[in-house]
Design a protein around this motif. Structure first.
Motif, PDB file in Angstrom:
ATOM      1  N   TRP A 127      22.366  33.038  37.512  1.00 22.68           N
ATOM      2  CA  TRP A 127      22.782  31.798  36.769  1.00 22.68           C
ATOM      3  C   TRP A 127      23.320  32.101  35.516  1.00 22.68           C
ATOM      4  N   THR A 128      23.994  31.189  35.145  1.00 20.03           N
ATOM      5  CA  THR A 128      25.112  31.450  33.766  1.00 20.03           C
ATOM      6  C   THR A 128      24.543  30.423  32.784  1.00 20.03           C
ATOM      7  N   GLN A 129      25.002  30.736  31.493  1.00 21.10           N
ATOM      8  CA  GLN A 129      25.074  29.552  30.393  1.00 21.10           C
ATOM      9  C   GLN A 129      23.459  29.075  30.408  1.00 21.10           C
ATOM     10  N   VAL A 130      22.476  30.138  30.613  1.00 23.83           N
ATOM     11  CA  VAL A 130      21.207  29.700  30.424  1.00 23.83           C
ATOM     12  C   VAL A 130      20.710  29.523  28.915  1.00 23.83           C
ATOM     13  N   ARG A 131      20.229  28.475  28.479  1.00 20.82           N
ATOM     14  CA  ARG A 131      20.103  28.183  27.026  1.00 20.82           C
ATOM     15  C   ARG A 131      18.836  27.314  27.136  1.00 20.82           C
ATOM     16  N   GLY A 132      18.385  27.215  25.872  1.00 18.53           N
ATOM     17  CA  GLY A 132      16.978  26.416  25.577  1.00 18.53           C
ATOM     18  C   GLY A 132      17.638  25.016  25.243  1.00 18.53           C
ATOM     19  N   VAL A 133      16.893  23.998  25.420  1.00 17.16           N
ATOM     20  CA  VAL A 133      17.442  22.591  24.931  1.00 17.16           C
ATOM     21  C   VAL A 133      15.766  22.077  24.312  1.00 17.16           C
ATOM     22  N   ARG A 134      15.779  21.853  23.067  1.00 21.69           N
ATOM     23  CA  ARG A 134      14.616  21.168  22.593  1.00 21.69           C
ATOM     24  C   ARG A 134      14.432  19.712  22.840  1.00 21.69           C
ATOM     25  N   ILE A 135      13.463  19.470  23.621  1.00 19.83           N
ATOM     26  CA  ILE A 135      12.997  18.188  23.990  1.00 19.83           C
ATOM     27  C   ILE A 135      12.114  17.395  23.080  1.00 19.83           C
ATOM     28  N   SER A 136      11.039  18.193  22.377  1.00 15.51           N
ATOM     29  CA  SER A 136      10.553  17.397  21.392  1.00 15.51           C
ATOM     30  C   SER A 136      10.212  18.754  20.170  1.00 15.51           C
ATOM     31  N   ARG A 137       9.312  18.531  19.442  1.00 16.72           N
ATOM     32  CA  ARG A 137       8.824  19.362  18.615  1.00 16.72           C
ATOM     33  C   ARG A 137       8.398  20.711  19.279  1.00 16.72           C
ATOM     34  N   GLU A 138       7.683  20.648  20.128  1.00 20.35           N
ATOM     35  CA  GLU A 138       7.044  21.530  20.887  1.00 20.35           C
ATOM     36  C   GLU A 138       7.386  22.042  22.109  1.00 20.35           C
ATOM     37  N   VAL A 139       8.112  20.987  22.647  1.00 23.50           N
ATOM     38  CA  VAL A 139       8.714  21.487  24.368  1.00 23.50           C
ATOM     39  C   VAL A 139      10.138  21.730  24.038  1.00 23.50           C
ATOM     40  N   VAL A 140      10.320  23.020  24.901  1.00 27.61           N
ATOM     41  CA  VAL A 140      11.712  23.501  24.978  1.00 27.61           C
ATOM     42  C   VAL A 140      12.180  23.511  26.589  1.00 27.61           C
ATOM     43  N   HIS A 141      12.801  23.058  27.169  1.00 27.73           N
ATOM     44  CA  HIS A 141      13.442  23.270  28.425  1.00 27.73           C
ATOM     45  C   HIS A 141      14.570  24.389  28.506  1.00 27.73           C
ATOM     46  N   VAL A 154      14.872  23.372  33.590  1.00 25.08           N
ATOM     47  CA  VAL A 154      13.620  24.236  33.668  1.00 25.08           C
ATOM     48  C   VAL A 154      12.506  23.641  32.659  1.00 25.08           C
ATOM     49  N   ALA A 155      11.616  23.250  33.284  1.00 23.79           N
ATOM     50  CA  ALA A 155      10.283  22.997  32.272  1.00 23.79           C
ATOM     51  C   ALA A 155       8.951  24.063  32.549  1.00 23.79           C
ATOM     52  N   PHE A 156       8.312  24.141  31.658  1.00 25.13           N
ATOM     53  CA  PHE A 156       7.306  25.128  31.878  1.00 25.13           C
ATOM     54  C   PHE A 156       5.728  24.478  31.649  1.00 25.13           C
ATOM     55  N   GLU A 157       4.825  25.151  32.231  1.00 21.75           N
ATOM     56  CA  GLU A 157       3.338  24.707  32.185  1.00 21.75           C
ATOM     57  C   GLU A 157       2.745  26.156  31.974  1.00 21.75           C
ATOM     58  N   ARG A 158       1.746  26.352  31.219  1.00 22.56           N
ATOM     59  CA  ARG A 158       0.960  27.552  31.220  1.00 22.56           C
ATOM     60  C   ARG A 158      -0.480  27.187  31.912  1.00 22.56           C
ATOM     61  N   GLY A 159      -1.112  28.419  31.965  1.00 22.19           N
ATOM     62  CA  GLY A 159      -2.539  28.393  32.672  1.00 22.19           C
ATOM     63  C   GLY A 159      -3.362  27.378  31.599  1.00 22.19           C
ATOM     64  N   ALA A 160      -4.561  27.378  32.208  1.00 20.65           N
ATOM     65  CA  ALA A 160      -5.684  26.584  31.285  1.00 20.65           C
ATOM     66  C   ALA A 160      -5.694  27.052  30.101  1.00 20.65           C
TER      67      ALA A 160
END
Length: 248
Positions: A127-141, A154-160
């Motif tokens: 995959w190319t041109q992979v970069r982060g995009v800020r959706i909100s203050r705490e969320v980055v896709h 791509v969005a992310f979730e962590r464990g409990a």
């Protein structure tokens, strides 16, 4: 003698004296270039590698015929091409092994490091041109492009448990309310790929939500295989769903 040979010495400050000091300094630091007797073996080997096939082709041309030389040249070209492809495959496997991660390493990463690991895995898989995009203050896709022009979100979730203390629990730390956003339109005929990557497991309602919205889920088991070196396209059978079905 000085009158007869005025250039036998290099006065301090002249270009010749400076060059001698630089050469002496390189010798003292071990940075001097190779001598001619050190280059001759390598040069002879290169000439032998190049000259031997040419000599063989010339012998075939003169003793057997042009067709024999042509067949030998084709076989030689095929062998060189196969060797180059094999070498590239070996290097690709080495790069893949160099970019592998373990689950304890992923669990111990904070959110930023977690995103960076996923980004490196995507780059590793082409995959190319992979970069982060800020959706909100705490969320980055993460967004990126595939080799065939297909776009990725791509969005992310962590464990409990919070990042850095993950134990593979249910992915409930940061719910995703919708599909990961893409900043630009996707390529014609290619359906965007939306992923939610978690270091934990997904609840049943999350699986149902993903199926309804066309989102692919990468849970802890799939993440472990992906991080260990398996290609994302193979892991998710992406070649089977990248083209939109015919509307007719």
């Amino acid at each position: 003698m000085n009158a007869v040979w005025p250039l036998s010495r290099s006065p301090v400050g002249t270009r010749r004296a400076w060059r001698k000091r630089e050469e002496l300094q390189r010798w003292l630091n071990g940075k001097q270039g190779p001598e001619w007797w050190e280059i001759v073996p390598a040069l002879a080997a290169v000439l032998a590698v190049i000259g031997s096939p040419l000599a063989g082709l010339g012998w075939l041309w003169s003793r057997v015929g042009w067709w024999a030389a042509l067949l030998a040249a084709a076989a030689l070209a095929y062998g060189v091409r196969a060797a180059v492809r094999q070498r590239r495959a070996v290097l690709a496997r080495r790069r893949r092994r160099a970019r592998c991660y373990s689950l304890p390493e992923i669990d111990g990463a904070d959110d930023r490091r977690f995103r960076a690991i996923i980004g490196r895995l995507l780059l590793r898989d082409g995959w190319t041109q992979v970069r982060g995009v800020r959706i909100s203050r705490e969320v980055v896709h993460l967004v990126g492009n595939g080799p065939n022009g297909r776009q990725l979100g791509v969005a992310f979730e962590r464990g409990a448990d919070r990042a850095g203390q993950g134990n593979g629990g249910r992915a409930a730390l940061r719910p995703v309310g919708g599909a990961p956003q893409l900043p630009t339109a996707t390529a014609p005929g290619a359906r965007p790929l939306f992923l939610v990557v978690s270091s934990g497991t997904f609840a049943r309602e999350r699986v149902v939500w993903a199926a309804r919205h066309g989102v692919r889920l990468v849970d802890r088991a799939l993440l472990q295989r992906w991080a260990a070196g398996e290609d994302l396209a193979v892991l998710l059978d992406l070649d089977l769903d990248h083209v939109q079905p015919d509307a007719s």
